[in-house]
Design a protein around this motif. Structure first.
Motif, PDB file in Angstrom:
ATOM      1  N   LEU A 160     -40.753 -29.362  34.972  1.00  0.00           N
ATOM      2  CA  LEU A 160     -41.105 -27.976  35.300  1.00  0.00           C
ATOM      3  C   LEU A 160     -41.726 -27.265  34.096  1.00  0.00           C
ATOM      4  O   LEU A 160     -42.756 -26.590  34.211  1.00  0.00           O
ATOM      5  CB  LEU A 160     -39.867 -27.218  35.783  1.00  0.00           C
ATOM      6  CG  LEU A 160     -39.218 -27.712  37.075  1.00  0.00           C
ATOM      7  CD1 LEU A 160     -37.906 -26.976  37.322  1.00  0.00           C
ATOM      8  CD2 LEU A 160     -40.153 -27.577  38.254  1.00  0.00           C
ATOM      9  N   PHE A 161     -41.100 -27.422  32.941  1.00  0.00           N
ATOM     10  CA  PHE A 161     -41.569 -26.758  31.723  1.00  0.00           C
ATOM     11  C   PHE A 161     -42.969 -27.228  31.341  1.00  0.00           C
ATOM     12  O   PHE A 161     -43.819 -26.427  30.955  1.00  0.00           O
ATOM     13  CB  PHE A 161     -40.578 -27.023  30.589  1.00  0.00           C
ATOM     14  CG  PHE A 161     -40.824 -26.212  29.353  1.00  0.00           C
ATOM     15  CD1 PHE A 161     -40.339 -24.921  29.246  1.00  0.00           C
ATOM     16  CD2 PHE A 161     -41.532 -26.737  28.285  1.00  0.00           C
ATOM     17  CE1 PHE A 161     -40.554 -24.159  28.100  1.00  0.00           C
ATOM     18  CE2 PHE A 161     -41.751 -25.992  27.144  1.00  0.00           C
ATOM     19  CZ  PHE A 161     -41.263 -24.700  27.051  1.00  0.00           C
ATOM     20  N   SER A 162     -43.230 -28.528  31.475  1.00  0.00           N
ATOM     21  CA  SER A 162     -44.541 -29.054  31.098  1.00  0.00           C
ATOM     22  C   SER A 162     -45.639 -28.566  32.031  1.00  0.00           C
ATOM     23  O   SER A 162     -46.820 -28.609  31.686  1.00  0.00           O
ATOM     24  CB  SER A 162     -44.522 -30.585  31.065  1.00  0.00           C
ATOM     25  OG  SER A 162     -44.370 -31.116  32.357  1.00  0.00           O
ATOM     26  N   ARG A 163     -45.266 -28.061  33.186  1.00  0.00           N
ATOM     27  CA  ARG A 163     -46.235 -27.474  34.106  1.00  0.00           C
ATOM     28  C   ARG A 163     -46.294 -25.955  33.971  1.00  0.00           C
ATOM     29  O   ARG A 163     -46.895 -25.272  34.783  1.00  0.00           O
ATOM     30  CB  ARG A 163     -45.915 -27.911  35.534  1.00  0.00           C
ATOM     31  CG  ARG A 163     -46.446 -29.323  35.774  1.00  0.00           C
ATOM     32  CD  ARG A 163     -45.636 -30.133  36.730  1.00  0.00           C
ATOM     33  NE  ARG A 163     -46.182 -31.478  36.838  1.00  0.00           N
ATOM     34  CZ  ARG A 163     -45.960 -32.458  35.953  1.00  0.00           C
ATOM     35  NH1 ARG A 163     -45.193 -32.246  34.896  1.00  0.00           N
ATOM     36  NH2 ARG A 163     -46.498 -33.655  36.118  1.00  0.00           N
ATOM     37  N   GLY A 164     -45.653 -25.450  32.934  1.00  0.00           N
ATOM     38  CA  GLY A 164     -45.755 -24.028  32.606  1.00  0.00           C
ATOM     39  C   GLY A 164     -44.766 -23.134  33.306  1.00  0.00           C
ATOM     40  O   GLY A 164     -44.933 -21.919  33.325  1.00  0.00           O
ATOM     41  N   ILE A 165     -43.696 -23.678  33.860  1.00  0.00           N
ATOM     42  CA  ILE A 165     -42.713 -22.875  34.592  1.00  0.00           C
ATOM     43  C   ILE A 165     -41.587 -22.456  33.652  1.00  0.00           C
ATOM     44  O   ILE A 165     -40.954 -23.294  33.033  1.00  0.00           O
ATOM     45  CB  ILE A 165     -42.151 -23.656  35.800  1.00  0.00           C
ATOM     46  CG1 ILE A 165     -43.275 -23.966  36.784  1.00  0.00           C
ATOM     47  CG2 ILE A 165     -41.032 -22.869  36.478  1.00  0.00           C
ATOM     48  CD1 ILE A 165     -42.862 -24.839  37.937  1.00  0.00           C
ATOM     49  N   SER A 166     -41.346 -21.148  33.577  1.00  0.00           N
ATOM     50  CA  SER A 166     -40.240 -20.640  32.761  1.00  0.00           C
ATOM     51  C   SER A 166     -39.072 -20.165  33.623  1.00  0.00           C
ATOM     52  O   SER A 166     -37.953 -20.043  33.141  1.00  0.00           O
ATOM     53  CB  SER A 166     -40.710 -19.504  31.856  1.00  0.00           C
ATOM     54  OG  SER A 166     -41.114 -18.393  32.630  1.00  0.00           O
ATOM     55  N   ALA A 167     -39.343 -19.886  34.891  1.00  0.00           N
ATOM     56  CA  ALA A 167     -38.287 -19.477  35.819  1.00  0.00           C
ATOM     57  C   ALA A 167     -38.713 -19.842  37.237  1.00  0.00           C
ATOM     58  O   ALA A 167     -39.905 -19.903  37.546  1.00  0.00           O
ATOM     59  CB  ALA A 167     -38.023 -17.979  35.716  1.00  0.00           C
ATOM     60  N   LEU A 168     -37.716 -20.060  38.068  1.00  0.00           N
ATOM     61  CA  LEU A 168     -37.952 -20.504  39.435  1.00  0.00           C
ATOM     62  C   LEU A 168     -36.947 -19.808  40.342  1.00  0.00           C
ATOM     63  O   LEU A 168     -35.756 -19.754  40.020  1.00  0.00           O
ATOM     64  CB  LEU A 168     -37.757 -22.026  39.498  1.00  0.00           C
ATOM     65  CG  LEU A 168     -37.721 -22.732  40.835  1.00  0.00           C
ATOM     66  CD1 LEU A 168     -39.080 -22.656  41.509  1.00  0.00           C
ATOM     67  CD2 LEU A 168     -37.333 -24.193  40.625  1.00  0.00           C
ATOM     68  N   SER A 169     -37.417 -19.250  41.456  1.00  0.00           N
ATOM     69  CA  SER A 169     -36.539 -18.611  42.436  1.00  0.00           C
ATOM     70  C   SER A 169     -36.809 -19.219  43.805  1.00  0.00           C
ATOM     71  O   SER A 169     -37.954 -19.335  44.225  1.00  0.00           O
ATOM     72  CB  SER A 169     -36.794 -17.108  42.518  1.00  0.00           C
ATOM     73  OG  SER A 169     -36.461 -16.481  41.314  1.00  0.00           O
ATOM     74  N   ILE A 170     -35.730 -19.589  44.471  1.00  0.00           N
ATOM     75  CA  ILE A 170     -35.829 -20.120  45.826  1.00  0.00           C
ATOM     76  C   ILE A 170     -35.058 -19.169  46.729  1.00  0.00           C
ATOM     77  O   ILE A 170     -33.867 -18.952  46.532  1.00  0.00           O
ATOM     78  CB  ILE A 170     -35.256 -21.549  45.919  1.00  0.00           C
ATOM     79  CG1 ILE A 170     -35.975 -22.469  44.931  1.00  0.00           C
ATOM     80  CG2 ILE A 170     -35.383 -22.074  47.355  1.00  0.00           C
ATOM     81  CD1 ILE A 170     -35.369 -23.861  44.824  1.00  0.00           C
TER      82      ILE A 170
END
Length: 190
Positions: free
Chosen positions: A89-99
Motif C-alpha cells: 500500500l505504501f509503495s503505491r502512495g497510500i498513507s491511509a485507507l477507509s472502508i
C-alpha cells in the motif's frame, strides 16, 4: 466482557481482515481476472468485512512502510503478511485507507485490481483509478510527495535536498525524526 477483552477481540478481527487482504492482493497479482482462486479469497474477505462493519460504520487504517495502525495502535507487528500488505500500500502512495460499511464485492474487486498495478501506475493517480472502477466506499489518502520542499524542513541533512524525494527518501527522513509528525500529516496527506 471487559473493555480490554473487547478491544483485544476487535484488534484480532482487524488483524484477520488485514491478513485476508494481503492474501487477496497476492492472489490478484498471481491469477488472471475472474479466476476462481482470487474470487474465493475476495469472498472470504467480504464476509469478514461485513461482520466487522455491521458493528462499526468504517474501518480506518493508517499505513506506514512497515506497519498498519487502527484505533491508534500498530497491528500485528510480527506478522509478515501485514508487513507485506503495508509495504504494498505504501509503495503505491497510500498513507491511509477507509472502508465504509456499504462496500460491495465489486468495489473490493476493483480496489484489488487497482492495487495489482505497478507502483508507478498508482502513485499520484489513485483517486482517478478508483473513480474509473466506480469505487465509492473505499477511500485512500495519498502521500503528496510532490508538495514537500525538502530544503524548508527543519534538521534535514544537506545531502537530502540533492536527492529526489521518493517514498524511500521520505521514509528515511521521517524515521530519522527530521520531519515532525504534525508537519508530516499536514504536508503529506491531501
Amino acid at each position: 466482557m471487559s473493555l480490554q477483552e473487547t478491544t483485544d477481540a476487535l484488534e484480532t478481527r482487524v488483524e484477520s481482515i488485514l491478513k485476508e487482504m494481503s492474501i487477496t492482493l497476492r492472489l490478484f497479482g498471481l491469477y488472471p481476472p475472474n479466476h476462481p482462486v482470487p474470487e474465493e479469497a475476495l469472498e472470504r474477505l467480504a464476509t469478514k468485512l461485513e461482520s466487522l462493519l455491521h458493528e462499526s460504520e468504517t474501518l480506518q487504517l493508517e499505513v506506514g512502510k512497515e506497519k498498519i495502525s487502527a484505533f491508534g495502535k500498530s497491528l500485528a507487528e510480527g506478522s509478515q503478511q501485514i508487513k507485506n500488505l503495508s509495504f504494498h500500500l505504501f509503495s503505491r502512495g497510500i498513507s491511509a485507507l477507509s472502508i465504509k460499511r456499504d462496500v460491495t464485492k465489486e468495489e473490493l474487486k476493483g480496489f484489488f485490481s487497482v492495487l495489482s498495478e505497478k507502483p508507478e501506475v498508482c502513485r499520484g493517480n489513485l483517486a482517478e483509478l478508483l473513480a474509473d472502477q466506480r469505487i465509492n466506499n473505499i477511500t485512500v489518502e495519498e502521500l503528496a510527495l510532490n508538495t514537500i520542499d525538502v530544503a524548508s524542513l527543519p534538521n534535514i541533512p544537506e545531502e537530502a535536498d540533492e536527492k529526489p524525494l521518493d517514498v524511500d527518501t521520505l521514509y528515511d527522513l521521517i524515521k530519522s525524526g527530521n520531519i515532525p509528525y504534525s508537519l508530516r500529516k499536514r504536508v503529506l496527506v491531501f
